[in-house]
Design a protein around this motif. Structure first.
Motif, PDB file in Angstrom:
ATOM      1  N   ILE A  34      31.485  60.141  35.952  1.00 59.56           N
ATOM      2  CA  ILE A  34      32.135  60.089  34.645  1.00 59.56           C
ATOM      3  C   ILE A  34      31.552  61.162  33.718  1.00 59.56           C
ATOM      4  CG2 ILE A  34      32.450  58.704  32.547  1.00 59.56           C
ATOM      5  CD1 ILE A  34      32.447  56.226  34.368  1.00 59.56           C
ATOM      6  N   MET A  35      30.237  61.318  33.745  1.00 66.20           N
ATOM      7  CA  MET A  35      29.559  62.195  32.787  1.00 66.20           C
ATOM      8  C   MET A  35      29.272  63.596  33.351  1.00 66.20           C
ATOM      9  SD  MET A  35      29.681  60.098  30.354  1.00 66.20           S
ATOM     10  CE  MET A  35      28.743  60.921  29.081  1.00 66.20           C
ATOM     11  N   GLN A  36      29.951  63.972  34.418  1.00 67.00           N
ATOM     12  CA  GLN A  36      29.686  65.265  35.056  1.00 67.00           C
ATOM     13  C   GLN A  36      29.925  66.451  34.126  1.00 67.00           C
ATOM     14  OE1 GLN A  36      32.643  66.562  38.093  1.00 67.00           O
ATOM     15  NE2 GLN A  36      33.676  64.630  37.600  1.00 67.00           N
ATOM     16  N   TYR A  37      30.695  66.278  33.068  1.00 68.20           N
ATOM     17  CA  TYR A  37      30.997  67.380  32.167  1.00 68.20           C
ATOM     18  C   TYR A  37      30.035  67.437  30.988  1.00 68.20           C
ATOM     19  CZ  TYR A  37      35.176  67.293  34.972  1.00 68.20           C
ATOM     20  OH  TYR A  37      36.034  67.309  36.034  1.00 68.20           O
ATOM     21  N   TYR A  38      29.087  66.507  30.939  1.00 67.96           N
ATOM     22  CA  TYR A  38      28.058  66.519  29.899  1.00 67.96           C
ATOM     23  C   TYR A  38      26.892  67.384  30.361  1.00 67.96           C
ATOM     24  CZ  TYR A  38      29.655  63.285  26.347  1.00 67.96           C
ATOM     25  OH  TYR A  38      30.325  62.722  25.295  1.00 67.96           O
ATOM     26  N   PRO A  39      26.119  67.913  29.425  1.00 67.64           N
ATOM     27  CA  PRO A  39      25.009  68.784  29.806  1.00 67.64           C
ATOM     28  C   PRO A  39      23.821  68.040  30.408  1.00 67.64           C
ATOM     29  CG  PRO A  39      25.262  68.711  27.409  1.00 67.64           C
ATOM     30  CD  PRO A  39      26.375  67.904  27.995  1.00 67.64           C
ATOM     31  N   TYR A  40      23.833  66.707  30.404  1.00 63.18           N
ATOM     32  CA  TYR A  40      22.723  65.943  30.963  1.00 63.18           C
ATOM     33  C   TYR A  40      23.220  64.576  31.417  1.00 63.18           C
ATOM     34  CZ  TYR A  40      22.963  64.339  26.117  1.00 63.18           C
ATOM     35  OH  TYR A  40      23.407  63.890  24.911  1.00 63.18           O
ATOM     36  N   THR A  41      22.419  63.921  32.226  1.00 70.18           N
ATOM     37  CA  THR A  41      22.706  62.565  32.672  1.00 70.18           C
ATOM     38  C   THR A  41      22.055  61.588  31.701  1.00 70.18           C
ATOM     39  OG1 THR A  41      22.725  63.305  34.965  1.00 70.18           O
ATOM     40  CG2 THR A  41      22.429  60.954  34.598  1.00 70.18           C
ATOM     41  N   PHE A  42      22.743  60.524  31.384  1.00 69.03           N
ATOM     42  CA  PHE A  42      22.201  59.522  30.464  1.00 69.03           C
ATOM     43  C   PHE A  42      21.230  58.605  31.199  1.00 69.03           C
ATOM     44  CE2 PHE A  42      25.407  61.069  27.803  1.00 69.03           C
ATOM     45  CZ  PHE A  42      25.279  60.535  26.540  1.00 69.03           C
ATOM     46  N   ASP A  43      20.077  58.392  30.583  1.00 69.60           N
ATOM     47  CA  ASP A  43      19.119  57.399  31.066  1.00 69.60           C
ATOM     48  C   ASP A  43      19.128  56.248  30.059  1.00 69.60           C
ATOM     49  OD1 ASP A  43      17.713  58.368  28.847  1.00 69.60           O
ATOM     50  OD2 ASP A  43      16.213  59.409  30.046  1.00 69.60           O
ATOM     51  N   GLU A  44      18.251  55.278  30.256  1.00 68.11           N
ATOM     52  CA  GLU A  44      18.243  54.102  29.378  1.00 68.11           C
ATOM     53  C   GLU A  44      18.005  54.485  27.918  1.00 68.11           C
ATOM     54  OE1 GLU A  44      15.732  50.944  30.774  1.00 68.11           O
ATOM     55  OE2 GLU A  44      16.770  50.828  32.690  1.00 68.11           O
ATOM     56  N   LYS A  45      17.076  55.388  27.666  1.00 72.43           N
ATOM     57  CA  LYS A  45      16.779  55.788  26.289  1.00 72.43           C
ATOM     58  C   LYS A  45      17.989  56.451  25.635  1.00 72.43           C
ATOM     59  CE  LYS A  45      13.675  58.567  23.374  1.00 72.43           C
ATOM     60  NZ  LYS A  45      14.667  58.556  22.324  1.00 72.43           N
ATOM     61  N   ARG A  46      18.653  57.332  26.355  1.00 68.85           N
ATOM     62  CA  ARG A  46      19.817  58.015  25.784  1.00 68.85           C
ATOM     63  C   ARG A  46      20.953  57.033  25.488  1.00 68.85           C
ATOM     64  NH1 ARG A  46      19.141  63.449  29.209  1.00 68.85           N
ATOM     65  NH2 ARG A  46      18.367  64.755  27.507  1.00 68.85           N
ATOM     66  N   VAL A  47      21.130  56.033  26.333  1.00 64.92           N
ATOM     67  CA  VAL A  47      22.175  55.040  26.077  1.00 64.92           C
ATOM     68  C   VAL A  47      21.823  54.224  24.834  1.00 64.92           C
ATOM     69  CG1 VAL A  47      23.380  52.996  26.972  1.00 64.92           C
ATOM     70  CG2 VAL A  47      22.925  54.947  28.482  1.00 64.92           C
ATOM     71  N   ARG A  48      20.564  53.803  24.707  1.00 66.81           N
ATOM     72  CA  ARG A  48      20.142  53.061  23.503  1.00 66.81           C
ATOM     73  C   ARG A  48      20.304  53.929  22.249  1.00 66.81           C
ATOM     74  NH1 ARG A  48      17.001  50.630  27.285  1.00 66.81           N
ATOM     75  NH2 ARG A  48      16.959  48.362  27.229  1.00 66.81           N
ATOM     76  N   ASP A  49      19.925  55.210  22.352  1.00 66.38           N
ATOM     77  CA  ASP A  49      20.088  56.130  21.221  1.00 66.38           C
ATOM     78  C   ASP A  49      21.566  56.289  20.851  1.00 66.38           C
ATOM     79  OD1 ASP A  49      17.341  56.500  21.189  1.00 66.38           O
ATOM     80  OD2 ASP A  49      17.405  58.504  22.099  1.00 66.38           O
ATOM     81  N   TRP A  50      22.440  56.334  21.853  1.00 65.65           N
ATOM     82  CA  TRP A  50      23.883  56.461  21.650  1.00 65.65           C
ATOM     83  C   TRP A  50      24.408  55.274  20.835  1.00 65.65           C
ATOM     84  CZ3 TRP A  50      27.083  60.374  23.511  1.00 65.65           C
ATOM     85  CH2 TRP A  50      28.454  60.122  23.572  1.00 65.65           C
ATOM     86  N   ILE A  51      23.997  54.082  21.238  1.00 61.90           N
ATOM     87  CA  ILE A  51      24.424  52.882  20.512  1.00 61.90           C
ATOM     88  C   ILE A  51      23.890  52.911  19.086  1.00 61.90           C
ATOM     89  CG2 ILE A  51      24.221  50.355  20.397  1.00 61.90           C
ATOM     90  CD1 ILE A  51      24.119  50.408  23.521  1.00 61.90           C
ATOM     91  N   GLU A  52      22.625  53.222  18.938  1.00 60.63           N
ATOM     92  CA  GLU A  52      22.016  53.265  17.609  1.00 60.63           C
ATOM     93  C   GLU A  52      22.695  54.305  16.714  1.00 60.63           C
ATOM     94  OE1 GLU A  52      17.670  54.168  15.653  1.00 60.63           O
ATOM     95  OE2 GLU A  52      17.738  53.100  17.570  1.00 60.63           O
ATOM     96  N   ARG A  53      22.988  55.471  17.289  1.00 58.39           N
ATOM     97  CA  ARG A  53      23.651  56.528  16.517  1.00 58.39           C
ATOM     98  C   ARG A  53      25.021  56.045  16.020  1.00 58.39           C
ATOM     99  NH1 ARG A  53      22.250  60.224  19.723  1.00 58.39           N
ATOM    100  NH2 ARG A  53      24.068  60.391  21.039  1.00 58.39           N
ATOM    101  N   ASN A  54      25.741  55.327  16.874  1.00 58.37           N
ATOM    102  CA  ASN A  54      27.050  54.827  16.446  1.00 58.37           C
ATOM    103  C   ASN A  54      26.925  53.714  15.418  1.00 58.37           C
ATOM    104  OD1 ASN A  54      29.327  56.294  17.748  1.00 58.37           O
ATOM    105  ND2 ASN A  54      28.002  55.943  19.507  1.00 58.37           N
TER     106      ASN A  54
END
Length: 173
Positions: A34-54
């Motif tokens: 799904i995320m192959q077009y993103y510059p990086y792979t999401f790990d647990e921290k990035r997913v938590r940061d994503w939720i927090e940012r939203n």
């Protein structure tokens, strides 16, 4: 924690996400395909940061990426919403979407994105809405086209090599 529903469609409802959505969102954002077009792979921290940012965006802007949930089961299958993004040096309103692999190609991204488009034109003063992605992400820009967006431009950028931008104007252009 109360989940605030923002909008509903025939098969979906979109609501503000919370940290309780971590597991469901991790299945989407940590999926390499799904995320192959993103510059990086999401790990647990990035997913938590994503939720927090939203969650912060809801407070600051009144919008952000929302949890996309099936009406019949309440299961979260991805996210979709409106964010302000840097598109070639300009902060512009962007409709973004990510749908879990086993729910792709069933019209959910189109359904959610169309509802966000309508919500944005009804609840903001933006004259246009955008969608941007890596130029090779055909599925993403085809979804944008399916809700009435059209090709605006492509430009070089360090993350995507070339970024593809689609737009729809409030006046229907």
């Amino acid at each position: 924690m109360e989940q605030r529903i923002i909008l509903e469609t025939e098969r979906l409802f979109l609501r503000e996400m919370t940290m309780d959505d971590f597991d469901a969102l991790y299945k989407v954002l940590a999926d390499r395909d799904i995320m192959q077009y993103y510059p990086y792979t999401f790990d647990e921290k990035r997913v938590r940061d994503w939720i927090e940012r939203n969650m912060n965006r809801y407070q600051e802007n009144g919008f952000g990426l929302w949890a996309v949930c099936l009406k019949d089961t309440c299961e979260m299958i991805g996210d979709c919403g409106l964010t302000l993004q840097n598109i070639e040096g300009e902060m512009l309103p962007e409709i973004g979407y990510h749908i879990r692999a086993d729910y792709q190609r069933k019209g959910y991204a189109k359904e959610a994105a169309a509802a966000v488009r309508d919500w944005a034109f009804a609840n903001t003063d933006y004259p246009a809405l955008y969608s941007y992605c890596k130029y090779t992400n055909v599925g993403s820009y085809k979804t944008a086209e399916s809700i009435g967006m059209h090709f605006e431009k492509e430009y070089p950028d360090p993350d995507n090599k070339i970024t593809h931008v689609s737009v729809i104007f409030r006046d229907g252009r």
